[in-house]
Structure formats: structure tokens, C-alpha cells
Design a protein around this motif. Structure first.
Motif, short mmCIF file in Angstrom:
data_model
loop_
_atom_site.label_atom_id
_atom_site.label_comp_id
_atom_site.label_asym_id
_atom_site.label_seq_id
_atom_site.Cartn_x
_atom_site.Cartn_y
_atom_site.Cartn_z
N ASP A 51 -6.68 17.97 -5.59
CA ASP A 51 -6.44 16.55 -6.25
C ASP A 51 -6.02 16.52 -7.63
OD1 ASP A 51 -6.32 14.56 -4.60
OD2 ASP A 51 -8.45 14.17 -4.52
N LEU A 52 -5.45 17.67 -8.15
CA LEU A 52 -5.16 17.68 -9.53
C LEU A 52 -3.59 17.20 -9.68
CD1 LEU A 52 -6.67 21.32 -10.38
CD2 LEU A 52 -7.74 18.99 -10.63
N HIS A 53 -3.01 16.97 -8.71
CA HIS A 53 -1.72 16.54 -8.72
C HIS A 53 -1.64 15.55 -7.34
CE1 HIS A 53 2.71 16.66 -9.75
NE2 HIS A 53 2.75 16.31 -8.21
N PRO A 54 -1.06 14.57 -7.49
CA PRO A 54 -1.27 13.61 -6.34
C PRO A 54 -0.41 13.86 -5.26
CG PRO A 54 0.40 12.65 -8.19
CD PRO A 54 -0.40 13.79 -8.60
N PRO A 78 -7.35 28.37 -12.67
CA PRO A 78 -6.19 28.05 -13.22
C PRO A 78 -5.31 29.29 -13.76
CG PRO A 78 -7.87 26.79 -14.29
CD PRO A 78 -8.42 28.05 -13.52
N GLN A 79 -3.98 28.87 -14.05
CA GLN A 79 -3.13 30.00 -14.68
C GLN A 79 -3.70 30.23 -16.05
OE1 GLN A 79 1.18 29.42 -14.67
NE2 GLN A 79 1.09 28.99 -12.40
N ARG A 80 -3.82 31.51 -16.45
CA ARG A 80 -4.23 31.98 -17.79
C ARG A 80 -3.67 31.04 -18.92
NH1 ARG A 80 -3.27 36.37 -21.13
NH2 ARG A 80 -1.76 37.10 -19.44
N GLY A 81 -2.14 30.74 -18.74
CA GLY A 81 -1.53 30.20 -19.68
C GLY A 81 -1.70 28.76 -19.68
N SER A 82 -2.46 28.04 -19.00
CA SER A 82 -2.77 26.69 -18.75
C SER A 82 -3.76 26.34 -19.65
CB SER A 82 -3.19 26.44 -17.27
OG SER A 82 -4.26 26.77 -16.95
N VAL A 83 -4.46 26.98 -20.41
CA VAL A 83 -5.38 26.59 -21.37
C VAL A 83 -5.30 27.37 -22.87
CG1 VAL A 83 -7.26 26.51 -19.67
CG2 VAL A 83 -7.01 28.70 -21.27
N PHE B 169 -10.85 22.15 -23.28
CA PHE B 169 -10.67 23.47 -22.95
C PHE B 169 -9.61 23.35 -21.66
CE2 PHE B 169 -11.32 27.98 -21.33
CZ PHE B 169 -10.55 28.37 -22.13
N ASP B 170 -10.38 23.20 -20.57
CA ASP B 170 -9.70 23.24 -19.38
C ASP B 170 -9.74 22.15 -18.38
OD1 ASP B 170 -8.71 24.41 -16.84
OD2 ASP B 170 -9.53 26.47 -17.19
N ALA B 171 -8.87 21.22 -18.74
CA ALA B 171 -8.85 20.01 -17.77
C ALA B 171 -8.90 20.17 -16.41
CB ALA B 171 -7.82 18.96 -18.27
N GLY B 172 -8.02 21.23 -15.86
CA GLY B 172 -7.93 21.42 -14.61
C GLY B 172 -9.20 21.90 -13.81
N LEU B 173 -10.08 22.81 -14.32
CA LEU B 173 -11.24 23.28 -13.90
C LEU B 173 -12.34 22.08 -13.96
CD1 LEU B 173 -13.18 25.96 -13.33
CD2 LEU B 173 -13.98 25.39 -15.60
N ALA B 174 -12.25 21.31 -14.99
CA ALA B 174 -13.15 20.11 -15.18
C ALA B 174 -12.93 19.26 -14.02
CB ALA B 174 -12.84 19.50 -16.62
N ALA B 175 -11.65 18.91 -13.70
CA ALA B 175 -11.49 18.21 -12.71
C ALA B 175 -12.01 18.64 -11.29
CB ALA B 175 -9.87 17.70 -12.51
#
Lengths: 242, 291
Positions: A51-54, A78-83, B169-175
Motif C-alpha cells: 500500500d505504498l503505491h496505489p 526499501p532500496q538503499r538509495g531511497s533514503v 528518514f524513511d517514509a516507506g518503512l514508516a508506512a
């Protein structure tokens, strides 16, 4: 036993359909590599399921329930580059973040939480770097911190987005060792993977994805020349021939 | 309290609130949103005045919150439909600000509300516009509003500290952990809006951007810890506010301008001398190793 059932899933980015008719089940204790060309929707598949993308259509069922009832049983890397690795924090703190969901609102991490995070760092061989600012870690070390954060969540089902990209050989084998241990402990892991040469060695199941599932099943049956070529198109030279 | 004391207290509260909020603005890469909201709250204030015919604290706060959230929602809406983030911000805030300017010019007439004041602020007059409170006595309205806003900001940052940290820091993980990332974003935009509007009277829309961004950017250079960065940024904000006031008195110029200038000086000093990122660190410690 099926821990994840996805039915008729589709999704788009800015009106471009990136996933359609995605339909599969994942059994408990499997270690699945998701493989496909760039733009095949591998990362998007993980994000849509979580649910991180609709999603445009379809359903995703975890352990026979919906996502909101099972969040504590799911770990996401997540991908390492995403943060932003220049964020002012250290390795231990990043691992602690894996526990924020369980700690709950208005509470601060306890000593026990910190001990758990520390133990997790230790498993990934990163105990000596606990207080190191995260921008001063190498790519491989950063990825180990991410893995430690996933371990501390103690989930039953893990989704990992390219955990082996840009890491050194020692980190790669450490991560794969960890994934095998997870599997042996009855956990289920899905990994977005980019290196075709290591698929057979690393994963017992493989999902060949190019916007939809080309083939999904046991690696020895599924990872064939015909199937891989069908996934990547004619451009790919089959590595076993060389 | 003396006239100077009120001004110093008010300016320090601006520096403190903006410094704390600014840390998350920078770490969330939303410095441009601060610029946007600092302008669009003008529309909120004007609209609130047109509806209630009053220029009091509560009405201004409510108007600013609505305008700030409207800005955030519109920027997000355009962005999700394919407009570049920065272009989206640029379009939304200039348009909303322009509506505010037109409304002031055509509808408001002879009230203590003009574009010059909105942009530059006028801290000099604040101590004379007071309200009487039990126990405390007379207190300038702007100062009271800043105290309330500062306490709200502080409460929200402390109460949800780990949630702010992880969503930043990491919105993806948070969600994926079930933390409401989108709600937190709009709560944060609300905090930015009330901080901006409370600082408005004192330093104006343009200088409030300096107070929001520069102390936090300077603090970022000194530390590797979020908590320390928050404290440092607030402290830099206060130092700039007080230093700026005395600079203004000394060379007889605009107080808000001097305050913003002081933040720039603090940043420059940090940029040159900070231990990890500074220019001098490369010159001074060539023999120490990082490994």
C-alpha cells in the motif's frame, strides 16, 4: 501453506500501466527472487502490495487477512538509495526504527529495545559501528544496517528491494546467509534481484516479471533459457552458453 | 518588562520556533515549501479578516492553517498529476499570494494590513499592542501568540519525536510499520503555517524564511544527531534574533533585516569552521583519519 495471495493486481505510474494481471501465491518458508528487466515493475510490485503505491485493481491477502491486520508480521527493506544517508543519526538508531511500530505512540525506545537493536546489528557483523554516523558507512555496511533493521522487526514475511546492489562480496554472502537462516526459521522472504548469474544459487523460487508474471515457480523448473528470454526479450544472451 | 525586553523576548521566540521547525523542513527537503507557505498565509490572514473584520490572533491562526494546508494540498495535487514538484510550488504559492495582494488592495482599505508590512514585518511597534491577562498582566499580543505557538510546536515535536524521525528518514518503512505518513505530513504543514503566521508580525513573510531555513542549515553542519541539531538550531535562531536586534540598534536599520542577516553570518561561520563539513576542517586536521 500460503502466506501471501495476490489476485489480479494492476498499477500505473502517471497513466503508464506498469503492472497488470499479476496473480500469484507464496508459500511459507520460501525464498523467492523477483527477476526482470529495468522498468518491469519489480519495486512497484512490492510497494503496491504494501500500500505504498496505489493499485488500480486486485487484492492482496497476507496470512489470510488484510494488510492493516498483519503489519507487525511484515518487514520491508526499501532500496538503499531511497533514503538520505546524510540524515543526522547513527547505525543503532536506524535499526531501532524497525521497532517504532511495536513501541507505539508517545513512548520512547526502552533499554530492552536498544538491546534488541544491538543484538541485531551484531548478527550482521556491525556491532562495532553502532555509534557511527550513517553517512560514514560504506554501501555494504549501510545495507547491513538495513538488514539488521529488518531482523529486529522479527517479521514472518519479508520484502527486500535490491538488497545486494552496490555491496561488497563479504556483505553479499553475509546477507544471503541471513536470508537462508530466516528461511530455515520458517520465515518467508521475497527479494527483488538483478543478477541473473546468482539466481539459481540464491533462491529456491523465482518470479520472472515483466509488467506481468511471465513465470513463477521453483527455480529449477522455472529459471530456464526460454522463460528468461521471454522475460527479457530477444536482447539477452543466455549466460550458460558463453 | 521594558520595551527592549519585550522585543528581545518576541524575537527570541521567533528564532526558537522557526529553528525547531526548520530542522525538519531541511531534512524533509522542503525548504521551498517554507517559502511558499510564508507567502500564502497572507491570503489566509486577509480572508480571515474579510470574514470576521478582526485582526486578532485566533482568526489569523485559523486563516493561516487553512491557507497553509491549501498550499500543501494543491502542490501535492499538481505534482501527482505530472507537474514537477518545484514548478508546482512556484505556481501555487505565487497565485495564492497574488490573490492575497489583490484582496488587500481592493477590499481591505484603511486597516493595519498592507503588503509592505506583510513582507517585512514591523517588530518595533509590537510592544504597544498589548492584551491584559490575569496574573501576568499586560503582554503584547504578538508575544502571547508566539508563546502559544512555540508551546504547541514543542509539544508536537516531543510527543511524536520518533514518528517525525522515521517519517523524515524513511517514509516507506514508516508506512509499512503503520505510521500515518500522509497525516504526519499535513500536521507538519500545519505547524509550519502557525509558526509562520505567529512570526509574521515580527519579521514578515520574507524574513521568516531566513529564520526557518538558515539556523537549521547551520546546525546541520555541526552535529550528527537529530536531537542536538534541534537544540542547536533553536539556539542559533535565538542568537540571531538577539544579535540582529543589537546590530539594528547599532547601525540604525531594520530589525527584521538585521535578524535575517545574522542568520546568514552564523551560517557562514558554520560553513567555514564546522568540524566535519567546514572548509577549515580540511585544512586544520589533515593528519587525523576518519577510519
Amino acid at each position: 501453506m500460503s502466506v501471501l495471495a495476490v489476485r489480479d493486481l494492476s498499477a500505473s505510474y502517471h497513466k503508464n500501466k506498469v503492472l497488470y494481471d499479476v496473480d500469484f501465491e507464496i508459500n511459507q518458508g520460501s525464498l523467492t527472487g523477483i527477476v526482470g528487466p529495468n522498468g518491469a515493475g519489480k519495486s512497484t510490485l512490492l510497494k503496491v502490495m504494501l500500500d505504498l503505491h496505489p493499485k488500480l485493481s486486485g487484492s492482496v491477502v497476507f496470512f489470510g487477512k488484510n494488510l492493516s491486520q498483519t503489519k507487525t508480521r511484515i518487514g520491508y527493506v526499501p532500496q538503499r538509495g531511497s533514503v538520505d544517508w546524510d540524515f543526522p543519526t547513527n547505525a543503532l538508531d536506524v535499526v531501532l526504527m524497525g521497532l517504532y511500530g511495536k513501541i507505539g505512540w508517545f513512548k520512547w525506545p526502552s533499554k530492552k529495545d536498544k538491546a534488541l537493536a544491538m543484538a541485531s546489528l551484531e548478527k550482521m557483523g556491525m556491532a562495532d559501528y553502532a555509534n557511527r554516523q550513517i553517512s560514514q558507512l560504506s554501501g555494504g555496511q549501510q545495507q547491513r544496517v538495513f538488514l539488521a533493521r529488518a531482523l529486529v522487526q522479527d517479521a514472518d514475511l519479508y520484502f527486500m528491494d535490491e538488497p545486494l546492489v552496490g555491496v561488497d562480496a563479504a556483505t553479499e554472502s553475509a546477507i544471503m546467509e541471513t536470508l537462508k537462516q530466516l528461511k530455515e526459521n520458517g520465515k518467508t522472504v521475497m527479494v527483488v534481484h538483478h543478477d541473473l548469474l546468482t539466481v539459481e544459487e540464491y533462491f529456491d523460487h523465482v518470479m520472472l516479471l515483466n509488467k506481468t508474471i511471465v513465470k513463477h515457480g521453483r527455480t529449477d523448473e522455472t529459471f530456464t533459457k526460454e522463460n528468461v528470454q521471454a522475460t527479457y526479450g530477444g536482447a539477452l544472451r543466455w549466460m550458460k552458453e558463453a | 518588562m521594558t520595551y527592549t525586553a519585550w522585543i528581545l523576548l518576541t524575537a527570541s521566540l521567533v528564532g526558537l520556533s522557526c529553528g525547531i521547525i526548520g530542522v525538519f523542513l531541511i531534512l524533509r527537503r522542503m525548504a521551498m515549501m517554507a517559502d511558499a507557505i510564508s507567502h500564502t498565509v497572507l491570503l489566509g490572514i486577509v480572508t480571515a479578516y474579510l470574514i470576521t473584520r478582526e485582526l486578532s490572533g485566533v482568526h489569523m491562526l485559523v486563516g493561516a492553517i487553512i491557507a497553509g494546508l491549501l498550499t500543501a494540498v494543491l502542490v501535492q495535487w499538481f505534482h501527482s498529476r505530472g507537474v514537477q514538484q518545484d514548478a508546482s510550488i512556484g505556481v501555487v504559492f505565487t497565485t495564492l499570494f497574488a490573490i492575497g495582494v489583490i484582496l488587500i488592495a481592493t477590499q481591505v482599505g484603511n486597516v493595519h494590513l498592507d503588503v509592505q508590512h506583510a513582507l517585512m514585518g514591523e517588530i518595533t511597534f509590537l510592544p504597544w499592542n498589548t492584551i491584559h491577562l490575569p496574573v501576568i498582566g499586560d503582554i503584547p499580543k504578538a508575544t502571547l501568540m508566539l508563546i502559544v505557538v512555540f508551546l504547541v510546536v514543542l509539544a508536537f515535536i516531543i510527543a511524536f519525536y520518533k514518528e517525525w524521525k522515521i517519517t523524515t528518514f524513511d517514509a516507506g518503512l514508516a508506512a509499512s510499520l503503520g505510521i500515518p505518513v500522509v497525516l504526519m505530513h499535513y500536521v507538519f504543514m500545519t505547524l509550519v503555517s502557525i509558526t509562520t503566521v505567529a512570526s509574521f508580525d515580527a519579521v514578515g513573510a520574507i524574513m521568516v524564511v531566513a529564520m526557518l531555513i538558515t539556523p537549521a542549515a547551520a546546525a546541520y553542519l555541526w552535529t550528527d544527531r537529530l536531537s542536538v541539531m534541534l537544540v542547536l538550531s533553536g539556539a542559533f535562531g535565538v542568537i540571531s534574533a538577539i544579535g540582529g536586534y543589537y546590530l539594528a540598534v547599532w547601525i540604525d536599520t531594520s530589525i527584521s533585516g538585521s535578524m535575517a542577516f545574522s542568520t546568514g553570518i552564523l551560517f557562514l561561520v558554520s560553513f567555514i569552521f564546522s568540524p566535519n563539513h567546514g572548509l577549515m576542517s580540511r585544512v586544520v586536521k589533515p593528519y587525523t583519519t576518519t577510519e
